[in-house]
Motif scaffolding. Structure first.
Motif, mmCIF file in Angstrom:
data_model
loop_
_atom_site.group_PDB
_atom_site.id
_atom_site.type_symbol
_atom_site.label_atom_id
_atom_site.label_comp_id
_atom_site.label_asym_id
_atom_site.label_seq_id
_atom_site.Cartn_x
_atom_site.Cartn_y
_atom_site.Cartn_z
ATOM 1 N N VAL A 284 47.323 48.432 28.828
ATOM 2 C CA VAL A 284 47.063 47.671 30.051
ATOM 3 C C VAL A 284 47.761 46.330 29.912
ATOM 4 O O VAL A 284 47.599 45.645 28.894
ATOM 5 C CB VAL A 284 45.550 47.477 30.281
ATOM 6 C CG1 VAL A 284 45.311 46.568 31.484
ATOM 7 C CG2 VAL A 284 44.872 48.810 30.481
ATOM 8 N N THR A 285 48.504 45.958 30.915
ATOM 9 C CA THR A 285 49.270 44.716 30.869
ATOM 10 C C THR A 285 48.700 43.723 31.864
ATOM 11 O O THR A 285 48.523 44.043 33.047
ATOM 12 C CB THR A 285 50.747 44.977 31.181
ATOM 13 O OG1 THR A 285 51.266 45.941 30.259
ATOM 14 C CG2 THR A 285 51.554 43.700 31.081
ATOM 15 N N GLN A 306 42.194 40.377 39.069
ATOM 16 C CA GLN A 306 41.219 41.262 39.692
ATOM 17 C C GLN A 306 41.906 42.451 40.357
ATOM 18 O O GLN A 306 41.407 43.592 40.299
ATOM 19 C CB GLN A 306 40.389 40.478 40.716
ATOM 20 C CG GLN A 306 39.235 41.262 41.308
ATOM 21 C CD GLN A 306 38.208 41.662 40.273
ATOM 22 O OE1 GLN A 306 37.715 40.826 39.540
ATOM 23 N NE2 GLN A 306 37.901 42.953 40.193
ATOM 24 N N ASP A 307 43.050 42.227 40.950
ATOM 25 C CA ASP A 307 43.785 43.321 41.595
ATOM 26 C C ASP A 307 44.382 44.291 40.581
ATOM 27 O O ASP A 307 44.716 45.430 40.942
ATOM 28 C CB ASP A 307 44.899 42.749 42.480
ATOM 29 C CG ASP A 307 44.347 41.954 43.655
ATOM 30 O OD1 ASP A 307 43.158 42.154 43.994
ATOM 31 O OD2 ASP A 307 45.092 41.108 44.203
ATOM 32 N N ALA A 308 44.549 43.849 39.330
ATOM 33 C CA ALA A 308 45.147 44.714 38.302
ATOM 34 C C ALA A 308 44.100 45.585 37.608
ATOM 35 O O ALA A 308 44.368 46.124 36.529
ATOM 36 C CB ALA A 308 45.868 43.852 37.267
ATOM 37 N N GLN A 309 42.931 45.760 38.195
ATOM 38 C CA GLN A 309 41.864 46.551 37.572
ATOM 39 C C GLN A 309 42.319 47.989 37.349
ATOM 40 O O GLN A 309 42.746 48.673 38.280
ATOM 41 C CB GLN A 309 40.619 46.527 38.451
ATOM 42 C CG GLN A 309 39.490 47.400 37.930
ATOM 43 C CD GLN A 309 38.275 47.370 38.837
ATOM 44 O OE1 GLN A 309 38.281 46.696 39.861
ATOM 45 N NE2 GLN A 309 37.239 48.115 38.474
ATOM 46 N N PRO A 310 42.237 48.477 36.088
ATOM 47 C CA PRO A 310 42.581 49.884 35.830
ATOM 48 C C PRO A 310 41.553 50.816 36.470
ATOM 49 O O PRO A 310 40.374 50.470 36.618
ATOM 50 C CB PRO A 310 42.551 49.978 34.299
ATOM 51 C CG PRO A 310 42.627 48.566 33.810
ATOM 52 C CD PRO A 310 41.957 47.743 34.853
ATOM 53 N N ARG A 311 41.997 51.994 36.771
ATOM 54 C CA ARG A 311 41.125 52.949 37.440
ATOM 55 C C ARG A 311 40.025 53.416 36.480
ATOM 56 O O ARG A 311 40.297 53.781 35.346
ATOM 57 C CB ARG A 311 41.926 54.153 37.929
ATOM 58 C CG ARG A 311 41.098 55.199 38.684
ATOM 59 C CD ARG A 311 41.981 56.311 39.194
ATOM 60 N NE ARG A 311 42.987 55.781 40.134
ATOM 61 C CZ ARG A 311 43.928 56.539 40.714
ATOM 62 N NH1 ARG A 311 44.018 57.831 40.427
ATOM 63 N NH2 ARG A 311 44.789 55.987 41.540
ATOM 64 N N GLY A 312 38.786 53.389 36.968
ATOM 65 C CA GLY A 312 37.659 53.851 36.172
ATOM 66 C C GLY A 312 37.094 52.811 35.221
ATOM 67 O O GLY A 312 36.156 53.116 34.475
ATOM 68 N N TRP A 313 37.633 51.616 35.194
ATOM 69 C CA TRP A 313 37.173 50.569 34.272
ATOM 70 C C TRP A 313 36.157 49.663 34.969
ATOM 71 O O TRP A 313 36.211 49.447 36.188
ATOM 72 C CB TRP A 313 38.341 49.701 33.817
ATOM 73 C CG TRP A 313 39.219 50.345 32.777
ATOM 74 C CD1 TRP A 313 39.615 51.642 32.724
ATOM 75 C CD2 TRP A 313 39.811 49.686 31.667
ATOM 76 N NE1 TRP A 313 40.428 51.857 31.645
ATOM 77 C CE2 TRP A 313 40.568 50.665 30.966
ATOM 78 C CE3 TRP A 313 39.796 48.390 31.180
ATOM 79 C CZ2 TRP A 313 41.292 50.385 29.818
ATOM 80 C CZ3 TRP A 313 40.514 48.092 30.047
ATOM 81 C CH2 TRP A 313 41.250 49.087 29.361
#
Length: 737
Positions: A284-285, A306-313
């Motif tokens: 994750v970057t 906040q917009d860079a939230q990984p899916r399912g995290w």
């Protein structure tokens, strides 16, 4: 002292693409080890505790305003909550003051109690204030206002609300700025009372100074934004700082007590530890941070993260700001090893360290002969003492070798470094000395100053090397004057004298190390052996010590062993001779032949047999009582004199009396009689000394009278009673006369 030479040096091309790729991979692995990705690291997971003194959290402030002011160099005060004793803002309104004025004239309880106060008493004013406070508390209840906070029922949240301060650590949005301008002042609001804030700020100040003294790195950081995250495989959430800014904290004394001011150092930057953990372990970057521009600032960065939230995290940016201790001493090293900044993998020294084994004959450096003139030319100047191994390290550096010096504390590494720096300066070179801990830098710096080289030092240490100090250091060097010709001449004269004395000592060393003739031993070994055996040699008799040994310079090991063997055999024979009878040791006639020796032995045997026959005959004779057991050791002179006396008085000695005295019992009776006679003579001598007339008239009667007199007086005769008795005797004798 180990270097990095290896057996394959010269065979491996360190500049080949394969080697460069290998070194690059090793550098990346080493680079990651500099960062701590565990929960113990507050840069990965920060824990806020009520009793913690490692972080101070901010309330009721705007993050972007704080970032802008601190980055611009402004000093901002850490503001505590108002003290419990301060007036509440809601009690200063017109509504409350009007109600208080009416209550003072109508409240029956207040009026009854106020009449009881003696206005002339010492505590009158204090009692009035307490009644006033009780009246205000009843009035707050009547008006439906929040209860006042006291130490018995205390809540920081309610206390902050009463003073118009938002108690939430989640800071307001940029559009929610307060109208009174509190978000644009130079105070940083906290949720701590004055004494609690003072303790926490003092602890952060002292811990930060301690870390910087130890590592030379400032570990005080302001954290802008906290990322609360958890991937699907984790059980617990992480709370990690997003952006960091270094700061300094300063304590000032004011009339109200100690106050603490914060001053930022530089701009905010992304938390490197968090970014590397997310990228290397979870792929994750984090977004890049921009300080300026349309998408610049912390508010824009909060939205981007906040917009860079990984899916399912679980992923949430908390709008918080805190000031505390975030150890980051190795982050600078991490950035220095960035391959994008410099091609370290192509450096020959780095490649040799990481791409070779460092084993073989060259693993340990050679110790040189320090008195060798050729070796001494490599390092002609020393400012501190150096032993052989330290001097050998200086020589290796002087000839351009790459090496590492290892040793326990106190083994002289720092003084070797000082000599290295001084030698390089004498050679016109510049030296960059780097250490992980500030203590090591200070030790070397102090020793250089002690040797008079302090003006050549340019300190480049975190928190110390301001631009003014750099300018002053350069100015002090420019103002230095060159030494005059006289001092140079004195130095060269002393150096020449040192070289001459060293040459003399070297000749002595050469002489001691040379061979002693053809013995196979050095002069040093011969002298050492002589010193070692001097005690034994000095105890020998003069005649033995002065026995000359011919051609000692040609006696090899075998010849010396033969001499030692013969001396040992001779010593054994001497030992046997000392145990021989005196008769044989007194013999001086040499034995010329075997026949003569056999004749002497036969004669000696006959003498022994004759002595035995004589002893047997004597034991059965009447003369045995007059002869001792050791016949040949007796004093025959005394026996001869006794026989002469017997012969002169033969007519007075009856033969039967002699035969009687031969008997042992008879001899004992005679000895007893003689003893009694001697005892009587002794008693008579004592009486003669005690009595005037020991053999006079009626001695026995007088002794009997004395004995009776003593018995009557307790077996003793006192002088007083003796005089009384003597007087009576005198009167009686006169009467008879």
């Amino acid at each position: 002292m180990a270097d990095f030479n290896d057996e394959t040096e010269g065979k491996v091309d360190l500049a080949s693409p394969e080697i460069i790729d290998l070194v690059s991979r090793k550098l990346l692995e080493l680079r990651k080890r500099l960062l701590d990705f565990t929960r113990r690291n507050p840069l990965i997971h920060i824990k806020f505790r009520a009793t913690s003194t490692s972080a101070i959290r901010v309330v009721d402030e705007l993050p972007e305003v704080l970032r802008f002011k601190l980055a611009g160099g402004a000093q901002m005060r850490l503001a505590p909550l108002p003290a419990l004793e301060e007036e509440l803002p809601d009690e200063q309104t017109d509504e409350f003051l009007d109600a208080l004025h009416i209550a003072r004239t109508e409240d029956e309880t207040y009026l009854a109690e106020i009449k009881k106060i003696d206005s002339y008493a010492d505590n009158a004013e204090e009692r009035e204030l307490k009644l006033e406070r009780a009246l205000k508390d009843r009035l707050r209840a009547d008006l439906g206002m929040s209860p006042r906070q006291t130490r018995d029922t205390f809540s920081l949240v309610e206390h902050a609300k009463l003073h118009g301060i938002s108690p939430s650590h989640l800071l307001p949005e940029a559009g929610d700025a307060h109208e009174d301008g509190r978000h644009n002042d130079d105070d940083i609001q906290t949720l701590l009372l004055p004494d609690r804030l003072s303790r926490a700020a003092k602890s952060i100040l002292e811990k930060g100074r301690s870390f910087e003294r130890e590592t030379g790195v400032n570990v005080l950081h302001a954290a802008f934004g906290l990322l609360e995250w958890k991937n699907p495989d984790e059980r617990e959430k992480f709370i990690s700082p997003l952006l960091l800014m270094e700061f300094r904290i300063e304590r000032r004394q004011s009339p109200l007590g100690a106050e603490f001011f914060i001053r930022g150092l530089g701009e905010v930057a992304i938390n490197t530890n968090l970014g590397e953990k997310l990228h290397s372990e979870l792929r994750v970057t984090l977004p890049e941070y921009e300080a300026n521009g349309e998408n610049g600032g912390v508010e824009a960065y909060f939205r981007a993260v906040q917009d860079a939230q990984p899916r399912g995290w679980d992923w949430k940016v908390r709008r918080e700001v805190c000031f505390g201790i975030f150890p980051s001493s190795k982050i600078a090293m991490y950035h220095d090893l960035d391959p994008a900044k410099r091609p370290l993998a192509e450096n020959e020294i780095v490649a040799r360290m990481l791409a070779t084994t460092g084993s073989g004959d060259g693993s340990y450096a050679e110790t040189y002969e320090t008195d060798d003139p050729d070796v001494a030319k490599a390092v002609p100047y020393l400012v501190m003492d150096a032993d052989a191994s330290q001097y050998s390290a200086l020589v290796d550096v002087a000839v351009g070798a790459h090496l590492a010096i290892e040793g326990p504390p106190g083994s002289g590494k720092s003084q070797t470094i000082v000599n290295l720096i001084a030698a390089a300066m004498a050679d016109g070179k510049k030296v960059l000395f780097v250490a992980e801990k500030l203590t090591a830098l200070d030790v070397v710096k102090n020793r250089l100053e002690a040797t008079g080289l302090g003006n050549f030092i340019l300190p480049l240490q975190a928190g110390r090397s301001t631009s003014e100090l750099v300018y002053e250091s350069i100015e002090s060097r420019l103002e230095m004057g060159r030494g005059d010709a006289r001092s140079r001449y004195c130095f060269e004269t002393r150096q020449g004298a040192l070289e001459r004395r060293r040459a003399i000592l070297q000749r002595y060393l050469n002489a001691l190390g040379s061979n002693f003739g053809s013995t196979g031993l050095t002069v040093y070994q011969v002298i050492g052996h002589a010193i070692c055996t001097s005690d034994v040699r000095d105890d020998l008799p003069r005649e033995i010590r002065r026995i000359p040994v011919p051609r000692v310079d040609s006696l090899g090991e075998a010849a010396v062993e033969a001499l030692v063997s013969e001396a040992a055999a001779f010593g054994a024979r001497l030992g046997r001779i000392t145990r021989m009878p005196a008769l044989w040791r007194a013999a001086t006639r040499p034995v010329t032949s075997r026949d003569t020796a056999e004749d002497i032995a036969m004669t000696a045997s006959q003498i022994v047999d004759g002595i035995e026959d004589y002893r047997r005959a004597l034991s059965g004779s009447a003369l045995s009582v007059l002869m001792p057991n050791a016949i040949f050791k007796a004093d025959m002179t005394a026996i001869g004199q006794l026989l002469v006396r017997i012969e002169n008085h033969a007519d007075r000695i009856a033969p039967e009396l002699v035969e009687t005295l031969i008997d042992a019992a008879a001899r004992r009776s005679v000895r007893d009689l003689c003893g009694q006679i001697e005892e009587r003579q002794t008693v008579m001598a004592r009486l003669a000394r005690s009595l005037r007339d020991a053999v006079g008239w009626n001695i026995e009667a007088r002794l009997g009278a004395a004995r009776d007199f003593a018995a009557e007086n307790g077996k003793s005769i006192s002088p007083e009673r003796h005089r009384v008795r003597l007087a009576k005797c005198t009167v009686s004798r006169c009467f008879h006369l």
